[in-house]
Design a protein around this motif. Structure first.
Motif, short mmCIF file in Angstrom:
data_model
loop_
_atom_site.label_atom_id
_atom_site.label_comp_id
_atom_site.label_asym_id
_atom_site.label_seq_id
_atom_site.Cartn_x
_atom_site.Cartn_y
_atom_site.Cartn_z
N ALA A 551 0.88 -1.30 0.06
CA ALA A 551 -0.05 0.14 0.17
C ALA A 551 0.97 1.33 -0.06
N GLU A 552 1.90 1.22 0.77
CA GLU A 552 3.03 2.31 0.79
C GLU A 552 3.50 2.58 -0.55
N LEU A 553 4.07 1.58 -1.26
CA LEU A 553 4.57 1.63 -2.49
C LEU A 553 3.44 2.25 -3.64
N LEU A 554 2.21 1.78 -3.47
CA LEU A 554 1.26 2.25 -4.50
C LEU A 554 0.86 3.67 -4.05
N GLN A 555 1.20 4.01 -2.86
CA GLN A 555 1.05 5.62 -2.66
C GLN A 555 2.11 5.99 -2.93
N GLU A 556 3.16 5.90 -3.09
CA GLU A 556 4.66 6.44 -3.52
C GLU A 556 4.54 6.68 -4.99
N TYR A 557 4.37 5.57 -5.97
CA TYR A 557 4.57 5.65 -7.05
C TYR A 557 3.34 5.57 -8.03
N GLY A 558 1.92 5.45 -7.55
CA GLY A 558 0.86 5.58 -8.48
C GLY A 558 0.80 4.32 -9.46
N LEU A 559 -0.24 4.80 -10.39
CA LEU A 559 -0.38 3.69 -11.52
C LEU A 559 0.50 3.89 -12.66
N GLU A 560 1.26 4.70 -12.81
CA GLU A 560 1.90 5.08 -13.98
C GLU A 560 3.36 4.07 -13.94
N PRO A 561 3.37 2.89 -14.58
CA PRO A 561 4.59 2.14 -14.64
C PRO A 561 5.97 3.01 -14.88
N SER A 562 5.75 3.84 -15.67
CA SER A 562 7.30 4.41 -15.91
C SER A 562 7.88 5.12 -14.76
N GLY A 563 7.18 5.13 -13.66
CA GLY A 563 7.57 5.74 -12.54
C GLY A 563 8.43 4.73 -11.60
N TRP A 564 8.02 3.57 -11.62
CA TRP A 564 8.28 2.60 -10.65
C TRP A 564 9.84 2.05 -10.93
N PRO A 565 10.57 1.68 -9.71
CA PRO A 565 11.97 1.35 -10.11
C PRO A 565 11.88 -0.07 -10.85
N LYS A 566 12.91 -0.29 -11.80
CA LYS A 566 12.75 -0.99 -12.92
C LYS A 566 12.73 -2.21 -12.38
N ASP A 567 13.71 -2.90 -11.23
CA ASP A 567 13.68 -4.17 -10.85
C ASP A 567 12.50 -4.88 -10.25
N LEU A 568 11.81 -3.79 -9.81
CA LEU A 568 10.25 -4.10 -9.06
C LEU A 568 9.33 -4.28 -10.25
N LEU A 569 9.42 -3.20 -11.29
CA LEU A 569 8.62 -3.35 -12.39
C LEU A 569 8.57 -4.57 -13.17
N ALA A 570 9.97 -5.03 -13.32
CA ALA A 570 10.38 -6.22 -14.05
C ALA A 570 9.71 -7.42 -13.37
N ALA A 571 9.89 -7.45 -11.71
CA ALA A 571 9.60 -8.55 -11.27
C ALA A 571 8.01 -8.66 -11.26
N LEU A 572 7.15 -7.68 -11.26
CA LEU A 572 5.67 -7.61 -11.40
C LEU A 572 5.14 -7.96 -12.71
N LYS A 573 5.96 -7.85 -13.73
CA LYS A 573 5.59 -8.49 -15.01
C LYS A 573 5.90 -10.10 -15.15
N ASP A 574 6.50 -10.51 -13.91
CA ASP A 574 6.83 -11.99 -13.87
C ASP A 574 5.63 -12.65 -14.46
N ARG A 575 5.48 -13.64 -15.37
CA ARG A 575 4.49 -14.53 -15.93
C ARG A 575 3.85 -15.51 -14.90
#
Length: 584
Positions: A551-575
């Motif tokens: 919930a903290e991260l969502l508050q911090e980075y919002g829904l725009e993927p480009s603003g997320w740390p690249k390692d975290l975003l890559a992990a979230l896309k894990d199939r």
């Protein structure tokens, strides 16, 4: 991919060259590698990771969280889980890797919830606003009972969500007989009274028919000017009936419809669907739920209901994209069901039949639940009681004092199922021999006895549901759990000691594990199958921390993927994580 130890770690026998025993990894036996080959391979792999320029500074968990939750880094955890110096290393590594899994899962679930609630059109910006409560209050006035404090609290939560503009996504759970259906029907009346349509989707025709009967009784008792038009739609509906329902939903003249999967057929259109209630939601997939939700623009509110209380650890992993509501008290006057767990012997069976005959003579009614529909030719299932054979046996032997017995199972036609339930409810057949098709939703207040044959074959939560078919009226009620296996009696004692569905659900979770509890093996693409390092319910505290961190991260980075740390975003896309569209 990394191979992690199966049994985490075990003490190795002290080597002659080592003064003290050391910890070694225990790896899967299904690989062709021998135990003595693993250490060199692991060391080489860890060095490759450590020396990789692409992985310099790599960590899925942002540093703000590693500091806040006292977690070691990713590379340190990787080395510690494979080459620990001591048990403290093992625990630190397990905690870090489990936290990462839970964090990613919770983030994805919360993201899915936010994306589903994000406006996609101008109509979505206005939303589905349910604010006119006159029809709902008219329904509440004729319920015939006062809502409990828990029902009132949950109804308030639902009405607050339905004020819009964002669509509600809420999971309603409660114990057997806690009154979930009454709350859902009041919510449907609130939607209809505000100019929207409501739909209640159930997994079986038996349950849909039961809901329709209750809804019609409620609506008929309301003042004429405040009654919504109601309809039912199931797969067995005749063509003429189906077309009439389709037309009335398309032109908006039907305010509330009850149905089965027939409600999500492509041909069915709503004029203004405002609330979709999904009963026994675990019987429907995410895509089926979405199909009903997508029947309208703006998106309708969604209220999912579960018949069995779900421990919070599972609710957050399996349903973490939904807000949670729980009705945690029973209506006043509900009597506890006296529960006996018996080793099935001629003596105990004769004693049970005597008690049932006495209850039938006094005007009560009895369910007899069998695991199978008909006798199986399988050796494994030999001796397991089947409904059709038991029906013939009880009718022929007359051990129930010659009482007329009805039969109900899933292979019967809709008309025959409905007729069997009606005959039981009216008392024409005071004994109903059935499979678990009666597990949920069947409400016959006169029923005061239930026998569950081969109760060792059912989960504790399912047995609690079956027990909930009795004790719904003023008669003192009894449940007999019969088993041919003495060893099964210990686990069945949970039900003889407790009437609390939430307590029983926790015991069931401990016994069967999360996959079986939710009715699915851990092989599909769901939150539970994704977890490898995290163990539920043991890691419940870590799960709560991961939920808060997500919930903290969502508050911090919002829904725009480009603003997320690249390692975290890559992990979230894990199939391997539950499905979610995170395209940039």
């Amino acid at each position: 991919t990394w191979v992690t130890p199966d049994a985490v770690l075990a003490h190795a026998t002290a080597q002659s060259s080592s003064p003290t025993p050391r910890l070694v990894g225990r790896y899967p036996a299904r690989t062709p590698l021998k135990d003595k080959e693993w250490p060199a391979i692991i060391e080489k792999a860890l060095r490759a990771v450590q020396d990789s320029k692409a992985l310099q500074g790599y960590d899925v968990v942002p540093s703000m969280l590693t500091d806040q939750y006292d977690l070691i880094g990713w590379l340190q955890a990787l080395r510690a889980i494979h080459q620990p110096k001591d048990w403290a290393d093992v625990e630190a590594a397990k905690r870090r890797l489990a936290f990462e899994e839970l964090l990613l899962l919770q983030l994805k679930l919360l993201l899915r919830r936010e994306i589903d609630r994000t406006p996609r059109s101008e109509a979505d910006l206005e939303g589905t606003r349910v604010t006119q409560l006159g029809m709902m209050e008219a329904g509440r006035d004729v319920l015939g009972f006062r809502l409990t404090a828990a029902q009132d609290r949950v109804l308030t939560e639902i009405l607050r969500d339905m004020q819009g503009p964002a669509p509600m996504m809420r999971l309603l759970q409660g114990d057997v007989g806690s009154g979930k259906t009454a709350v859902a029907m009041l919510a449907l009346l609130a939607a209809a009274g505000s100019g929207w349509q409501g739909a209640l989707m159930a997994p079986t025709e038996v349950l849909a028919e039961q809901h329709m009967m209750k809804l019609e009784q409620l609506v008929r008792a309301m003042p004429l000017k405040q009654r919504p038009r109601v309809a039912i739609l199931t797969g067995s509906a005749k063509t003429k009936e189906r077309r009439a329902v389709y037309a009335s939903l398309a032109d908006g003249s039907t305010g509330i419809v009850v149905g089965t999967h027939a409600l999500i057929t492509d041909a069915l259109e709503f004029k203004k669907l405002g609330l979709a209630v999904i009963d026994e939601q675990h019987r429907f997939g995410v895509k089926q739920r979405a199909k009903l939700q997508n029947k309208n623009t703006p998106l309708p509110h969604v209220l999912a209901m579960t018949a069995t209380p779900i421990p919070r650890t599972l609710a957050l992993t399996a349903h973490g994209d939904m807000a949670l509501s729980a009705i945690d008290e029973l209506p006043p006057g509900r009597q506890p069901v006296l529960t006996h767990a018996h080793h099935d012997t001629p003596a105990t069976r004769n004693k049970m039949y005597r008690a049932i005959r006495k209850e039938l003579e006094a005007g009560g009614r009895a369910y007899i639940i069998c695991p199978l529909v008909d006798e199986s030719s399988s050796e494994i299932m030999a001796g397991i009681k089947a409904a059709e054979e038991e029906h013939r046996h009880l009718q022929q032997t007359g051990v129930l004092g010659g009482a007329k017995c009805g039969l109900l199972h899933g292979r019967m036609s809709s008309e025959d199922k409905f007729a069997a339930l009606q005959a039981f409810a009216s008392g024409e057949t005071p004994v109903l021999i059935s499979t678990t098709v009666v597990e949920v939703g069947v409400d016959v207040p006169e029923a005061s006895v239930i026998i569950v044959e081969h109760s060792e074959r059912f989960g504790l939560a399912q047995l609690h549901q079956l027990r909930g078919r009795v004790g719904r009226g003023k008669r003192a009620s009894t449940c007999y759990l019969m088993t041919p296996h003495k060893t099964a009696l210990t686990r069945l004692q949970v039900l003889t000691r407790s009437q609390n569905g939430f307590t029983i659900a926790e015991a069931d979770l401990q016994e069967r594990g999360p996959g079986d509890f939710l009715g699915k093996k851990q092989s599909g693409r769901d939150g539970l199958s994704y977890l490898k390092a995290a163990k539920l319910p043991e890691d419940r505290q870590l799960l709560e921390q991961a939920r808060a961190a997500a919930a903290e991260l969502l508050q911090e980075y919002g829904l725009e993927p480009s603003g997320w740390p690249k390692d975290l975003l890559a992990a979230l896309k894990d199939r391997n994580l539950p499905d979610l569209d995170l395209s940039e």
